[in-house]
Design an enzyme around this catalytic site. Sequence first.
Site, mmCIF file in Angstrom:
data_model
loop_
_atom_site.group_PDB
_atom_site.id
_atom_site.type_symbol
_atom_site.label_atom_id
_atom_site.label_comp_id
_atom_site.label_asym_id
_atom_site.label_seq_id
_atom_site.Cartn_x
_atom_site.Cartn_y
_atom_site.Cartn_z
ATOM 1 N N LYS A 205 0.699 -1.107 0.148
ATOM 2 C CA LYS A 205 0.277 -0.094 0.035
ATOM 3 C C LYS A 205 0.889 1.444 0.021
ATOM 4 O O LYS A 205 2.345 1.210 0.602
ATOM 5 C CB LYS A 205 -0.769 -0.366 1.368
ATOM 6 C CG LYS A 205 -2.194 1.094 1.539
ATOM 7 C CD LYS A 205 -2.706 0.341 2.659
ATOM 8 C CE LYS A 205 -3.475 2.124 3.450
ATOM 9 N NZ LYS A 205 -5.019 2.059 4.260
ATOM 10 N N SER B 289 -9.824 2.400 3.155
ATOM 11 C CA SER B 289 -8.904 3.157 2.202
ATOM 12 C C SER B 289 -7.768 2.340 1.272
ATOM 13 O O SER B 289 -7.222 2.885 0.602
ATOM 14 C CB SER B 289 -7.782 4.286 2.927
ATOM 15 O OG SER B 289 -6.785 3.827 3.545
ATOM 16 N N SER C 62 -9.384 -0.006 7.258
ATOM 17 C CA SER C 62 -8.975 -0.222 6.110
ATOM 18 C C SER C 62 -8.466 -1.737 5.351
ATOM 19 O O SER C 62 -8.332 -1.287 4.312
ATOM 20 C CB SER C 62 -8.580 0.977 5.890
ATOM 21 O OG SER C 62 -8.447 2.231 6.064
HETATM 22 N N1 GLN Z 1 -12.911 4.175 6.650
HETATM 23 C C1 GLN Z 1 -12.343 5.070 8.459
HETATM 24 C C2 GLN Z 1 -11.637 6.162 7.511
HETATM 25 O O1 GLN Z 1 -12.371 6.945 7.000
HETATM 26 C C3 GLN Z 1 -10.783 3.596 7.994
HETATM 27 C C4 GLN Z 1 -9.668 4.381 7.442
HETATM 28 C C5 GLN Z 1 -8.498 3.073 8.251
HETATM 29 O O2 GLN Z 1 -8.811 2.592 8.447
HETATM 30 N N2 GLN Z 1 -7.463 3.710 7.079
HETATM 31 O O3 GLN Z 1 -11.002 6.946 8.621
#
Ligand code: GLN
Length: 503
Positions: free
Chosen positions: A80, A155, A179
Amino acid sequence: MTDWTRLSAAALAEKLAAGEVTSVEVTQAHLDRIAAVDGAVHAFLHVSAEQALATAADVDARRAAGEELHPLAGVPIAVKDVVVTKGLPTTAGSKILEGWVPPYDATLVERIKAAGLPILGKTNMDEFAMGSSTEHSAYGNTHNPWDLDRIPGGSGGGSAAAVAAYEAPLAIGTDTGGSIRQPGAVTGTVGVKPTYGSVSRYGLIAMASSLDQAGPVTRTVLDSALLHELIGGHDPLDSTSIPEPLPALVAAARQGADGDLTGVRVGVIRELQGEGYQPGVLARFTESLALLERAGAEIVEVSCPHFEYALGAYYLIMPSEASSNLAKFDGMRFGLRVVPEDNPTAERVMSATRGQGFGDEVKRRVILGTYALSAGYYDAYYGSAQKVRTLIQRDFEAAFAQADVLVSPTAPTTAFKLGEKLDDPLAMYLNDVATIPANLAGVPGLSVPNGLSDDGLPVGFQVLAPAKADDRLYRVGAALEALLEQEWGGPLLAQAPELEETR
Ligand code: GLN
């Protein structure tokens, strides 16, 4: 001819060790697959073909010379883009870091390199890991391989899509609120958020330091265990790294695969089901519980009354930490610098750089976090959220007194259409209702595919364990996977439509 992209990492490792294939062949097969389908999927922001093939050739030579290698040596991996990689562009999905090439490797990348896994490239993501759909990337959408008009989760949508589309057998994700697990659920892949402190955060571009955790994204539970053991364990460069060794994760996954869960108490979280969850998601969840029960597990219901406030607390703590962590992107040190034509003072350069370099979601959260931390509001917002965090930790403690693992659906719905929730931040945030509590408490969680909803799209089953008991995730996850695959006659991903290959 064997299609090497269809094998699990564990299977590839066996073939490599037996000399049935070389790492150069396996790596080239994945690079070819990327060339053939990534135009449509767009999982990668950067493909490092040359470097990957050089690593593969080196591993092949060392193997030929009889050197003892790591079990995953030669198996390619995608990383990532929030993880820094020496010599490879790293943007965290943001325009503000466009063109930045880090001078060092994250600890987990060092471990991957030391073990001889060719790095195929860097995967797309929501900017600075803020989002649930990868639509907040500054570099375009990633598409769900099950249906290219749909989101791959976020994400870490790039990592999940790469693995689901057979572009990589293994990938690294990061999980601050879901994410790794939510993209896993909506793409039919396995994702694990380890115990906080069990995988080094050194070299992750921090979003919310008290919540961030890197972990594996794979097609099988065993592969996740293999990768988790490789990247995990103590790191003196991360002050929150847990000093003691990891539990035996691979052994737990292998034990689970025999499908016997006699004596394991599985706690169903009452608050993480019902309203807001798609009927097909709930139906698959109930069926999976019945399978676990047949495997000998004892199913109990537990209540975590404060989970209701988890999302609210998260959206104060996370932006607060992010507003501080992102202050360093000021046009002076990394990446983009925007110099206004008239009166270019340092302050005006910083303001113009941040104004143009950050996307809307990042700005929204920086403003929210700065507000929550400001004098006069700190106690009311940040302070209250921290208290809720403690209550959630206590809910977990009480629940783990009654059960060895806790379970819920991973995400309330299957993959939605690209664009569907983009203008509605609150609807987007709701994707993580079931995953966020684990981050707030630091406990580990795993998502394993457990079927298709009525719309024909994949659904995920979440397993949570107490801190430092990540082995339990692998035992239960592998057992469920084995039982489900018996029913399906193979992995769930085999039911995904074939992507058209264009070269
Ligand atoms: N969807 C969550 C956010 O927008 C989690 C994001 C993540 O785990 N990096 O913060």
